[in-house]
Design a protein around this motif. Structure first.
Motif, PDB file in Angstrom:
ATOM      1  N   ALA A   2     -33.097  -9.643  19.660  1.00 31.90           N
ATOM      2  CA  ALA A   2     -32.245  -8.976  20.650  1.00 31.90           C
ATOM      3  C   ALA A   2     -31.433  -7.858  20.005  1.00 31.90           C
ATOM      4  O   ALA A   2     -31.313  -6.757  20.559  1.00 31.90           O
ATOM      5  CB  ALA A   2     -31.323  -9.997  21.305  1.00 31.90           C
ATOM      6  N   ARG A  26     -29.157 -13.432  24.055  1.00 38.71           N
ATOM      7  CA  ARG A  26     -28.834 -12.088  24.532  1.00 38.71           C
ATOM      8  C   ARG A  26     -27.693 -11.559  23.674  1.00 38.71           C
ATOM      9  O   ARG A  26     -26.717 -12.268  23.419  1.00 38.71           O
ATOM     10  CB  ARG A  26     -28.442 -12.111  26.011  1.00 38.71           C
ATOM     11  CG  ARG A  26     -28.127 -10.741  26.592  1.00 38.71           C
ATOM     12  CD  ARG A  26     -28.020 -10.783  28.099  1.00 38.71           C
ATOM     13  NE  ARG A  26     -26.940 -11.640  28.555  1.00 38.71           N
ATOM     14  CZ  ARG A  26     -26.695 -11.909  29.837  1.00 38.71           C
ATOM     15  NH1 ARG A  26     -27.484 -11.411  30.782  1.00 38.71           N
ATOM     16  NH2 ARG A  26     -25.690 -12.691  30.158  1.00 38.71           N
ATOM     17  N   THR A  55     -25.973  -4.110  26.065  1.00 35.89           N
ATOM     18  CA  THR A  55     -26.417  -5.504  26.180  1.00 35.89           C
ATOM     19  C   THR A  55     -27.930  -5.559  26.293  1.00 35.89           C
ATOM     20  O   THR A  55     -28.538  -4.826  27.081  1.00 35.89           O
ATOM     21  CB  THR A  55     -25.785  -6.192  27.402  1.00 35.89           C
ATOM     22  OG1 THR A  55     -24.361  -6.174  27.259  1.00 35.89           O
ATOM     23  CG2 THR A  55     -26.248  -7.632  27.518  1.00 35.89           C
ATOM     24  N   ASP A  99     -31.731  -7.494  26.914  1.00 37.00           N
ATOM     25  CA  ASP A  99     -32.306  -8.492  27.807  1.00 37.00           C
ATOM     26  C   ASP A  99     -32.229  -9.863  27.123  1.00 37.00           C
ATOM     27  O   ASP A  99     -31.947  -9.960  25.930  1.00 37.00           O
ATOM     28  CB  ASP A  99     -33.775  -8.166  28.090  1.00 37.00           C
ATOM     29  CG  ASP A  99     -33.944  -6.868  28.856  1.00 37.00           C
ATOM     30  OD1 ASP A  99     -33.045  -6.523  29.644  1.00 37.00           O
ATOM     31  OD2 ASP A  99     -34.990  -6.208  28.653  1.00 37.00           O
ATOM     32  N   TRP A 100     -32.505 -10.914  27.879  1.00 34.71           N
ATOM     33  CA  TRP A 100     -32.693 -12.213  27.250  1.00 34.71           C
ATOM     34  C   TRP A 100     -33.976 -12.151  26.423  1.00 34.71           C
ATOM     35  O   TRP A 100     -35.038 -11.757  26.927  1.00 34.71           O
ATOM     36  CB  TRP A 100     -32.792 -13.327  28.294  1.00 34.71           C
ATOM     37  CG  TRP A 100     -31.473 -13.689  28.880  1.00 34.71           C
ATOM     38  CD1 TRP A 100     -30.971 -13.337  30.091  1.00 34.71           C
ATOM     39  CD2 TRP A 100     -30.464 -14.496  28.250  1.00 34.71           C
ATOM     40  NE1 TRP A 100     -29.720 -13.857  30.267  1.00 34.71           N
ATOM     41  CE2 TRP A 100     -29.377 -14.582  29.163  1.00 34.71           C
ATOM     42  CE3 TRP A 100     -30.363 -15.142  27.021  1.00 34.71           C
ATOM     43  CZ2 TRP A 100     -28.220 -15.292  28.869  1.00 34.71           C
ATOM     44  CZ3 TRP A 100     -29.220 -15.852  26.727  1.00 34.71           C
ATOM     45  CH2 TRP A 100     -28.162 -15.927  27.646  1.00 34.71           C
TER      46      TRP A 100
END
Length: 438
Positions: free
Chosen positions: A266, A364, A376, A378-379
């Motif tokens: 991530a 995340r 931020t 994504d998962w």
């Protein structure tokens, strides 16, 4: 075929589908590369010397100048492999089948070769069988006990099964070998080593040693049947020989705990998408599952603490763009930029990530930049899960990245080539390369 003991002895290399055979060889290559990388750890040096001093014998230890008994060689080989947390794993087990299986099978097969000229095909069949056996043994054990135990616990039973197969034990003697291994296997609590990272790691070396010892004891007439997880948990064994868990292993691109690898992906996705440098990152927020939060060492003093951390390897990835063995040891542990980012990391438990664990490991990441901007991801899941596996070329490149610096390219190439043709040659064509000293 659902009788686990019958499966142990009834599976032959010729009966295994070509795709499963190919995956077995790739998994072995990956394990060998990680073991080569692990030889540089202090853990490996200690355990090899200990095995030689206390498990005396003429059996060569994997990538070592020392010798020991077969049980001692399995112990040292398993711990060396486990010392660099880069080996394959199985999500439902929350652990690793190959790590206790391979060194036990190698030690036993090499010992037997002096008597029976062990075949490469027989060794490969024992490894494939072990992955199938170990997947089900791990799930059966986790379903019967409240604590989360290390891979060495159910890995001991798996190792015993592989050794029993290689030794040609009878059905009844194999039952006793499995029972002895289950009873004496290291029922060590994994979360203890997560909370307090040390050289204990995942118990795989002790599991390998127990498996070898159990098979040898059973061959002498020592009794121990039944293994409860094998004989009294039929729901976990019903698809044996039909569903091939060899194809459901994950592989690790980075030599750190799997639970830290979704946050790494991530974080890297944000760095790539926005062409960032680490100096632009002021704060890191990781939302993930409970177990990953427990990897809480922000300023590791040892490679074990670095491997069992979430914030530190994420900081390494932010600062260096990847995570390799050199990034979790020695000078990297005091790198000012990595430590700054590790201490600037906030870990947050999230119900969305908790829900699918252990089948999925989600994270995340939010990066707050020095200019106040917030980004931020994504998962994300870890790279190289079985649902999105690495290519053959990627696994071979990983092997060489770990093995070449330790073994030299010539020996690393020879091991790779010997493994490719092992099913038509004696085991010695490979084992002589694995068991020669560095």
């Amino acid at each position: 075929m659902t009788d686990p003991v019958a499966f142990v002895h009834g599976l032959h290399w010729a009966d295994i589908a070509p795709a499963t055979r190919a995956q077995t060889k790739l998994s072995l290559l990956d394990l060998i590369g990680v073991a080569a990388g692990g030889t540089g750890t202090r853990l490996s040096a200690i355990i090899a010397e200990h095995a030689a001093e206390n498990w005396g014998g003429a059996q060569p230890i994997l990538f070592s100048r020392y010798t020991a008994s077969a049980a001692g060689a399995a112990l040292a080989g398993g711990m060396t492999l486990d010392s660099l947390d880069g080996h394959d794993g199985f999500n439902p087990a929350k652990g690793h089948i190959g790590c206790p299986l391979f060194p036990a099978a190698l030690a036993m097969a090499h010992e037997l070769a002096h008597e029976t000229a062990a075949s490469g095909a027989g060794f490969l069949a024992a490894i494939t069988m072990g992955y199938e056996f170990g997947a089900r043994a791990s799930m059966a054990q986790h379903a019967t006990v409240p604590d989360y135990h290390t891979s060495g616990s159910w890995g001991a039973v798996t190792a015993a099964a592989a050794c029993a197969k290689l030794m040609g034990l009878t059905h009844e003697t194999t039952r006793h070998a499995l029972g002895i291994a289950e009873y004496h296997g290291p029922r060590s609590q994994m979360m203890r080593c997560i909370d307090h990272p040390t050289m204990l790691k995942d118990g795989s070396g002790w599991g390998a040693m127990t498996g070898v010892s159990a098979a040898k004891l059973a061959a002498k007439g020592f009794t121990g049947a039944p293994a409860i997880t094998v004989e009294e948990a039929p729901e976990h064994w019903a698809d044996l020989g039909e569903r091939w868990y060899m194809h459901e292993q994950y592989y690790k691109p980075y030599p750190v705990c799997r639970w830290a690898q979704a946050p790494i992906e991530a974080a890297l996705s944000l760095m790539r998408a926005h062409a960032l440098t680490s100096s632009q990152v002021a704060h890191v927020r990781i939302a993930t599952f409970h177990e990953s939060i427990r990897l809480a060492t922000a300023e590791p003093k040892t490679t074990e603490e670095a491997q069992y951390s979430t914030s530190f390897p994420v900081a390494v990835a932010l600062a260096r763009g990847t995570v390799g063995p050199a990034d979790i040891a020695d000078d990297a542990l005091t790198d000012p930029e990595i430590l700054r980012l590790s201490h600037a990391t906030e870990m947050v438990e999230d119900a969305h990530a908790n829900a699918p664990f252990p089948q999925k490991r989600l994270a995340r990441v939010t990066l707050t930049l020095t200019d106040g901007q917030s980004l931020t991801s994504d998962w994300m899941e870890p790279k190289w899960d079985h649902t999105a596996p690495p290519t053959e070329a990627e696994l071979r490149a990983k092997y060489h990245s770990l093995a070449d610096p330790v073994l030299g390219q010539s020996r690393a190439d020879a091991i790779e080539n010997a493994l490719e043709t092992l099913d038509s040659k004696p085991l010695h064509s490979l084992s002589k390369l694995l068991l020669a000293p560095l």
